[in-house]
Scaffold this motif. Sequence first.
Motif, PDB file in Angstrom:
ATOM      1  N   ASP A 140       2.334   8.316  -9.342  1.00  0.00           N
ATOM      2  CA  ASP A 140       1.394   8.340 -10.453  1.00  0.00           C
ATOM      3  C   ASP A 140       0.677   9.671 -10.529  1.00  0.00           C
ATOM      4  O   ASP A 140       0.459  10.209 -11.619  1.00  0.00           O
ATOM      5  N   LEU A 141       0.329  10.145  -9.275  1.00  0.00           N
ATOM      6  CA  LEU A 141      -0.316  11.462  -9.273  1.00  0.00           C
ATOM      7  C   LEU A 141       0.632  12.526  -9.814  1.00  0.00           C
ATOM      8  O   LEU A 141       0.234  13.410 -10.579  1.00  0.00           O
ATOM      9  N   GLN A 142       1.901  12.383  -9.316  1.00  0.00           N
ATOM     10  CA  GLN A 142       2.896  13.356  -9.801  1.00  0.00           C
ATOM     11  C   GLN A 142       3.064  13.230 -11.307  1.00  0.00           C
ATOM     12  O   GLN A 142       3.066  14.224 -12.030  1.00  0.00           O
ATOM     13  N   LEU A 143       3.179  11.911 -11.717  1.00  0.00           N
ATOM     14  CA  LEU A 143       3.311  11.695 -13.165  1.00  0.00           C
ATOM     15  C   LEU A 143       2.064  12.154 -13.895  1.00  0.00           C
ATOM     16  O   LEU A 143       2.124  12.680 -15.005  1.00  0.00           O
ATOM     17  N   GLN A 144       0.908  11.858 -13.179  1.00  0.00           N
ATOM     18  CA  GLN A 144      -0.334  12.285 -13.820  1.00  0.00           C
ATOM     19  C   GLN A 144      -0.388  13.794 -13.945  1.00  0.00           C
ATOM     20  O   GLN A 144      -0.815  14.323 -14.967  1.00  0.00           O
ATOM     21  N   GLN A 145       0.105  14.429 -12.844  1.00  0.00           N
ATOM     22  CA  GLN A 145       0.160  15.897 -12.913  1.00  0.00           C
ATOM     23  C   GLN A 145       1.129  16.348 -14.010  1.00  0.00           C
ATOM     24  O   GLN A 145       0.818  17.226 -14.803  1.00  0.00           O
ATOM     25  N   GLU A 146       2.288  15.636 -13.973  1.00  0.00           N
ATOM     26  CA  GLU A 146       3.260  15.973 -15.026  1.00  0.00           C
ATOM     27  C   GLU A 146       2.682  15.660 -16.396  1.00  0.00           C
ATOM     28  O   GLU A 146       2.884  16.397 -17.370  1.00  0.00           O
TER      29      GLU A 146
ATOM     30  N   VAL B 297       0.843  -1.206   0.000  1.00  0.00           N
ATOM     31  CA  VAL B 297       0.000   0.000   0.000  1.00  0.00           C
ATOM     32  C   VAL B 297       0.864   1.237   0.000  1.00  0.00           C
ATOM     33  O   VAL B 297       0.585   2.221  -0.717  1.00  0.00           O
ATOM     34  N   TYR B 298       1.958   1.141   0.828  1.00  0.00           N
ATOM     35  CA  TYR B 298       2.862   2.301   0.867  1.00  0.00           C
ATOM     36  C   TYR B 298       3.458   2.547  -0.515  1.00  0.00           C
ATOM     37  O   TYR B 298       3.518   3.663  -1.009  1.00  0.00           O
ATOM     38  N   LYS B 299       3.891   1.375  -1.033  1.00  0.00           N
ATOM     39  CA  LYS B 299       4.464   1.506  -2.378  1.00  0.00           C
ATOM     40  C   LYS B 299       3.410   1.976  -3.363  1.00  0.00           C
ATOM     41  O   LYS B 299       3.675   2.797  -4.248  1.00  0.00           O
ATOM     42  N   LEU B 300       2.164   1.376  -3.120  1.00  0.00           N
ATOM     43  CA  LEU B 300       1.104   1.831  -4.000  1.00  0.00           C
ATOM     44  C   LEU B 300       0.819   3.302  -3.801  1.00  0.00           C
ATOM     45  O   LEU B 300       0.540   4.039  -4.750  1.00  0.00           O
ATOM     46  N   GLN B 301       0.947   3.704  -2.517  1.00  0.00           N
ATOM     47  CA  GLN B 301       0.763   5.133  -2.245  1.00  0.00           C
ATOM     48  C   GLN B 301       1.875   5.951  -2.912  1.00  0.00           C
ATOM     49  O   GLN B 301       1.625   6.998  -3.510  1.00  0.00           O
ATOM     50  N   GLU B 302       3.108   5.361  -2.752  1.00  0.00           N
ATOM     51  CA  GLU B 302       4.210   6.047  -3.454  1.00  0.00           C
ATOM     52  C   GLU B 302       3.974   6.056  -4.954  1.00  0.00           C
ATOM     53  O   GLU B 302       4.175   7.063  -5.637  1.00  0.00           O
ATOM     54  N   VAL B 303       3.555   4.822  -5.389  1.00  0.00           N
ATOM     55  CA  VAL B 303       3.280   4.746  -6.839  1.00  0.00           C
ATOM     56  C   VAL B 303       2.154   5.687  -7.207  1.00  0.00           C
ATOM     57  O   VAL B 303       2.188   6.368  -8.230  1.00  0.00           O
ATOM     58  N   ARG B 304       1.134   5.671  -6.267  1.00  0.00           N
ATOM     59  CA  ARG B 304       0.018   6.565  -6.561  1.00  0.00           C
ATOM     60  C   ARG B 304       0.468   8.007  -6.551  1.00  0.00           C
ATOM     61  O   ARG B 304       0.079   8.793  -7.429  1.00  0.00           O
ATOM     62  N   ALA B 305       1.294   8.286  -5.470  1.00  0.00           N
ATOM     63  CA  ALA B 305       1.822   9.662  -5.412  1.00  0.00           C
ATOM     64  C   ALA B 305       2.647   9.971  -6.669  1.00  0.00           C
ATOM     65  O   ALA B 305       2.532  11.035  -7.273  1.00  0.00           O
TER      66      ALA B 305
END
Length: 778
Positions: free
Chosen positions: A101-107, A91-99
Amino acid sequence: MMKIRAWAQYYVDMLVKLGVIRFSILSAATVIFFSITIQASINYILRGQVKLDDLYAAILFAIIITPWVVFFLSIVVQQLEHSRKRLSKMVYKLQEVRARDLQLQQELQVNLIELNAEFEERKKAEADRNQAFKDLENEVFHREQAQLIVEERSALVRSFIDSSPDLVYYSNEQGQFSGCNLAMEALTGKIEKELIGLTPFDVFDTEIAAKFAATDKAVLNTKLPETYEQWLTYPDGHKACFELRKVPFFGRRNEYIGVLGYGRDITERKKYQDALEKASRDKTTFISTISHELRTPLNGVVGLSRILLDSSLNAEQRQHLNTIYVSAQTMGNIFNDIIDLDKFDRRKFEIINQPIEFRSFLNDIKTLALLQVAQKGLVLAFEIFGDIPDFINADGTRLRQVLWNLVSNAVKFTDSGEISIRIFTSEEANNKIGLTFEVEDTGIGISAAGQDKIFAMYYQEQGSKRATGTGIGLSVAKSLMTAMGGDIWVRSELGEGSCFTIEFDVDGVDSLLPSGTAGSEQIKLSVLLVEDIELNVTVCTAILNKLGHTVEVAVDGRSAIQMAENNSYDLIFLDINLPDISGFEIIKILRENKTLELPPVVAITANVINNRQEYIEKGMNDAISKPVSINAVTGVINRLFNQVEKKVKPKLHYTADDQEMLDEYLDIDLLQQYLDTLGKDLLLQSVRFFEQTMPHYLTLLNTNLTARDQDAIVDEAHKIKGAAGTVGLMRIQQVSQLVQSPDQPTWWENIDDWVEQINTEYQHDVKRLKTWIESQDG
């Protein structure tokens, strides 16, 4: 719910903290404890009592079952914990990934926005590029169209320039030709590619090229147009007068790159101008001539009328005589008015020499002079020194006009005293007679300054009384004397009278011409004929071959020198006028070659041979005139090789009247010799060849006449004379002789008429010649 999760978490934490075994033991103890408690509680509740067996059974069951359950549960919980942790990590990693991903998504959003913007820009750029391509395609299309239009216009301009009869050329700053049109190619004899890079000195004669280059340079230096007239010669020899205009030549960027030249053929304009000038000269000459020629009899009428008026007359006779006298005076004034009204600056005099009775001529002059001096009460002294010939060959009308003018002036400017007329004669060589006339008066005289101007047109010396008249008499007298090959001059002192002297030579009319003698057999010779006119070569070769001689031909001076040095000849016939060097230069070169045994050399010339010694002094052994005749050839060979001359008698097939007419146009004697030697067919062939070459000769003669190129006129006339003489056209030959003789005093005044006579009459004479040839037998 939150509490359950908390207890569950606490349970898990304890399991992790204590470990599985310790946690299992503790959990088992707890379970056993709770199992005993629960079992006891249930039994107590149900039964009201607690039995130990139940407790033991519960304990035993708990002891047996609980560890395994707890252990299994611990294992499960442990696994679940591990799974939870892993899941937490995941989950943490998923959170990191999500984060991330969010960052990438933002980017990505940013990139997408940027990409969309870039896409839009690219789309716009693509549209712009497509538009640019379209614009470029349109521009290329328009440029191609423009290029086609330019090419079409260039082709049209080039076609227009090439079709123009005007010369068009352009040259660079170094004075080299850079291009031209077809007219310029025709003039230079070079195509445009050959002309490019050449200078005027490579194309034209030195004098013309110098003028060409100088005007080009002037345009280059001043950047101003230059216009001038120039006679130019085509490759075939005919001349044309061009009005050349040169202007600065600029490129597309308005840079100065050279000179652009135009040349308009104004030959016809020149001919028209010359014709107008000639018409004007002829008109004024006619007025002057007719007035002066009528003045002599008119003065006689005036003088005799004056004498008769002083005699015994009745009233009616006196009235009629007064009318004659006044009318004559009025007519004289009219002549003067006409001359004053139509002044001329060039005069044309035609000298016609013919036999005149000299003593009778002098008596007429004396009679007229007596009439003049008698009117003013003067004394006439008429003296003759030397032997007076009975006849002389001269223009009596012109001579009388000069003398009467001098006598009239002497009487006019003498109020008292005498008029002296003195005639001196002297015999000279070649049947020439020298004549000198002096007319002296005791009148007002002429100032020193006036003596320098007295023969100028319209000049009038101012004396004690104002001079009357037109002031052209002495100028005309000067021109007449020049035309007759003589001279006139004056010596005078102011107030002491004047003495005018004329001096000239005349021919005696009793001169004898040399004649030939009958002959013998002719020897056979090897002959070198040096002649450049094909028709003359044909005729001369035929004559020499007919006489049994062998002939080799050289058509120019260089070939003649080479053939004479490399071959052995018995005789050389050498034309004087050749295209490269003259016959005199050839004989000089051959004479200077000491190793060469030179045979006799006979000059052939179209000029009149007045003195054969002149040719001998220049290296020739003898000389004969064109057209070459059999008698001339046999005569010179006989003289050089000690044989007797043989004459050929002409055969006449015309009546006496017809023959007399033909003798004015054709050289019948020469033609009969040609007919006997060459035959009718070859003679007609020679005439046809003459007809073919004559137009070219006339074209060159006419253009050179318009150009006033004396040397070229003489050269062409010489060719025409030789060609005409070769086929027996005597009249054309005689007129051509006049054209080729510029040393005559009135040559320029008569040249137009002579050339016109050749142009208009040669065809008529050729027709007469053909008719004569066809009428002959054989």
